[in-house]
Motif scaffolding. Sequence first.
Motif, PDB file in Angstrom:
ATOM      1  N   ASN A  28     -28.170 -34.794  15.739  1.00  0.00           N
ATOM      2  CA  ASN A  28     -28.394 -33.430  16.177  1.00  0.00           C
ATOM      3  C   ASN A  28     -27.789 -32.487  15.146  1.00  0.00           C
ATOM      4  OD1 ASN A  28     -27.445 -30.858  17.624  1.00  0.00           O
ATOM      5  ND2 ASN A  28     -28.987 -31.739  18.990  1.00  0.00           N
ATOM      6  N   ARG A  29     -28.607 -31.619  14.598  1.00  0.00           N
ATOM      7  CA  ARG A  29     -28.140 -30.761  13.508  1.00  0.00           C
ATOM      8  C   ARG A  29     -27.099 -29.752  13.966  1.00  0.00           C
ATOM      9  NH1 ARG A  29     -32.578 -26.210  12.039  1.00  0.00           N
ATOM     10  NH2 ARG A  29     -33.193 -25.689  14.164  1.00  0.00           N
ATOM     11  N   TYR A  30     -27.172 -29.318  15.215  1.00  0.00           N
ATOM     12  CA  TYR A  30     -26.203 -28.345  15.705  1.00  0.00           C
ATOM     13  C   TYR A  30     -24.826 -28.980  15.894  1.00  0.00           C
ATOM     14  CZ  TYR A  30     -30.401 -25.619  16.540  1.00  0.00           C
ATOM     15  OH  TYR A  30     -31.579 -24.954  16.382  1.00  0.00           O
ATOM     16  N   ILE A  31     -24.784 -30.179  16.449  1.00  0.00           N
ATOM     17  CA  ILE A  31     -23.496 -30.863  16.610  1.00  0.00           C
ATOM     18  C   ILE A  31     -22.918 -31.200  15.239  1.00  0.00           C
ATOM     19  CG2 ILE A  31     -22.351 -32.934  17.502  1.00  0.00           C
ATOM     20  CD1 ILE A  31     -24.296 -32.895  19.841  1.00  0.00           C
ATOM     21  N   TRP A  32     -23.780 -31.617  14.323  1.00  0.00           N
ATOM     22  CA  TRP A  32     -23.333 -31.946  12.958  1.00  0.00           C
ATOM     23  C   TRP A  32     -22.696 -30.720  12.300  1.00  0.00           C
ATOM     24  CZ3 TRP A  32     -23.117 -36.370  10.136  1.00  0.00           C
ATOM     25  CH2 TRP A  32     -22.955 -36.247   8.759  1.00  0.00           C
ATOM     26  N   ALA A  33     -23.400 -29.599  12.317  1.00  0.00           N
ATOM     27  CA  ALA A  33     -22.891 -28.388  11.685  1.00  0.00           C
ATOM     28  C   ALA A  33     -21.665 -27.847  12.410  1.00  0.00           C
ATOM     29  CB  ALA A  33     -23.988 -27.331  11.639  1.00  0.00           C
ATOM     30  N   ALA A  34     -21.661 -27.923  13.737  1.00  0.00           N
ATOM     31  CA  ALA A  34     -20.518 -27.442  14.517  1.00  0.00           C
ATOM     32  C   ALA A  34     -19.271 -28.285  14.242  1.00  0.00           C
ATOM     33  CB  ALA A  34     -20.846 -27.456  16.007  1.00  0.00           C
ATOM     34  N   SER A  35     -19.448 -29.580  14.061  1.00  0.00           N
ATOM     35  CA  SER A  35     -18.310 -30.453  13.742  1.00  0.00           C
ATOM     36  C   SER A  35     -17.676 -30.034  12.422  1.00  0.00           C
ATOM     37  CB  SER A  35     -18.756 -31.906  13.660  1.00  0.00           C
ATOM     38  OG  SER A  35     -19.259 -32.351  14.883  1.00  0.00           O
ATOM     39  N   LEU A  36     -18.507 -29.788  11.433  1.00  0.00           N
ATOM     40  CA  LEU A  36     -17.982 -29.355  10.133  1.00  0.00           C
ATOM     41  C   LEU A  36     -17.353 -27.971  10.230  1.00  0.00           C
ATOM     42  CD1 LEU A  36     -20.862 -30.624   7.834  1.00  0.00           C
ATOM     43  CD2 LEU A  36     -18.554 -31.572   8.020  1.00  0.00           C
ATOM     44  N   ASP A  37     -17.907 -27.114  11.078  1.00  0.00           N
ATOM     45  CA  ASP A  37     -17.390 -25.761  11.238  1.00  0.00           C
ATOM     46  C   ASP A  37     -16.045 -25.747  11.967  1.00  0.00           C
ATOM     47  OD1 ASP A  37     -17.533 -22.976  10.941  1.00  0.00           O
ATOM     48  OD2 ASP A  37     -18.407 -22.745  12.944  1.00  0.00           O
ATOM     49  N   VAL A  38     -15.957 -26.460  13.078  1.00  0.00           N
ATOM     50  CA  VAL A  38     -14.718 -26.476  13.865  1.00  0.00           C
ATOM     51  C   VAL A  38     -13.596 -27.190  13.117  1.00  0.00           C
ATOM     52  CG1 VAL A  38     -13.663 -27.394  15.972  1.00  0.00           C
ATOM     53  CG2 VAL A  38     -15.870 -26.239  16.087  1.00  0.00           C
ATOM     54  N   LEU A  39     -13.927 -28.252  12.417  1.00  0.00           N
ATOM     55  CA  LEU A  39     -12.914 -29.037  11.701  1.00  0.00           C
ATOM     56  C   LEU A  39     -12.816 -28.633  10.231  1.00  0.00           C
ATOM     57  CD1 LEU A  39     -13.779 -32.497  13.274  1.00  0.00           C
ATOM     58  CD2 LEU A  39     -11.900 -30.967  13.909  1.00  0.00           C
ATOM     59  N   ASN A  40     -13.115 -27.371   9.919  1.00  0.00           N
ATOM     60  CA  ASN A  40     -13.134 -26.936   8.528  1.00  0.00           C
ATOM     61  C   ASN A  40     -11.770 -26.933   7.849  1.00  0.00           C
ATOM     62  OD1 ASN A  40     -11.948 -24.739   9.731  1.00  0.00           O
ATOM     63  ND2 ASN A  40     -13.402 -23.249   8.915  1.00  0.00           N
ATOM     64  N   PHE A  41     -10.699 -27.048   8.599  1.00  0.00           N
ATOM     65  CA  PHE A  41      -9.365 -27.111   8.013  1.00  0.00           C
ATOM     66  C   PHE A  41      -9.033 -28.517   7.507  1.00  0.00           C
ATOM     67  CE2 PHE A  41      -8.916 -28.090  12.477  1.00  0.00           C
ATOM     68  CZ  PHE A  41      -8.030 -29.142  12.507  1.00  0.00           C
ATOM     69  N   LEU A  42      -9.864 -29.487   7.838  1.00  0.00           N
ATOM     70  CA  LEU A  42      -9.660 -30.862   7.372  1.00  0.00           C
ATOM     71  C   LEU A  42     -10.507 -31.115   6.133  1.00  0.00           C
ATOM     72  CD1 LEU A  42      -9.904 -32.724  10.804  1.00  0.00           C
ATOM     73  CD2 LEU A  42      -7.830 -32.114   9.559  1.00  0.00           C
ATOM     74  N   PRO A  43      -9.942 -31.740   5.100  1.00  0.00           N
ATOM     75  CA  PRO A  43     -10.742 -32.039   3.907  1.00  0.00           C
ATOM     76  C   PRO A  43     -11.744 -33.159   4.207  1.00  0.00           C
ATOM     77  CG  PRO A  43      -8.546 -32.971   3.681  1.00  0.00           C
ATOM     78  CD  PRO A  43      -8.551 -32.168   4.951  1.00  0.00           C
ATOM     79  N   VAL A  44     -12.997 -32.910   3.907  1.00  0.00           N
ATOM     80  CA  VAL A  44     -14.044 -33.897   4.158  1.00  0.00           C
ATOM     81  C   VAL A  44     -13.964 -34.981   3.086  1.00  0.00           C
ATOM     82  CG1 VAL A  44     -16.523 -34.273   4.305  1.00  0.00           C
ATOM     83  CG2 VAL A  44     -15.526 -32.208   5.262  1.00  0.00           C
ATOM     84  N   GLN A  45     -13.858 -36.226   3.523  1.00  0.00           N
ATOM     85  CA  GLN A  45     -13.818 -37.349   2.592  1.00  0.00           C
ATOM     86  C   GLN A  45     -15.171 -38.006   2.440  1.00  0.00           C
ATOM     87  OE1 GLN A  45     -10.700 -39.945   3.978  1.00  0.00           O
ATOM     88  NE2 GLN A  45      -9.202 -38.940   2.680  1.00  0.00           N
TER      89      GLN A  45
END
Length: 171
Positions: A77-94
């Motif tokens: 789901n593109r909305y859950i995917w984007a929201a996850s990255l948005d809400v957890l934006n303080f964490l560095p994506v590995q």
Amino acid sequence: MNGSVPEMRRFTTFVLIAAVSLFSACGTLRSLNTGTQVDEDNTIVLPGDAREANNSDGTTIWDAFGPQYNEQKVQVNRYIWAASLDVLNFLPVQSVDPFTGVILTGYGTPPGGNQSYRATVHVRDPALEARSLSLALQTRNGRSVSPETLRAVEDAILSRARQMRIADKKL
């Protein structure tokens, strides 16, 4: 002279493998950079076969090595995917993998907090529902967070996903 023939064969084999690896890597990068589309049920659709735009008959060398692939649907789901990255934006994506719906982050501290966390997000379904989201949070010492904290972050992600969907419908 006899000792140099096997060495020459090994060198030739090495050069051939290196060339095939180089060309296959170029083809993979090209296919990933062709863009994505989203169909009606918010499923991300990636092109399965990357054709060169300047090739007159539309074929590539890779057509000789395997079957012809059409489009491949990714069940995320593109909305859950984007929201996850948005809400957890303080964490560095590995690491992110849209094919399996997994997002892995490194350790980071939320704004105003003093505890460091890392997250693993798995978007398992194209539906915009709570069952589509699986989240694991871990502290720096390796312990899982409390169920209340986990639920609060899941709720924040799902709320943000709903906001994004509503904003898309208004356009």
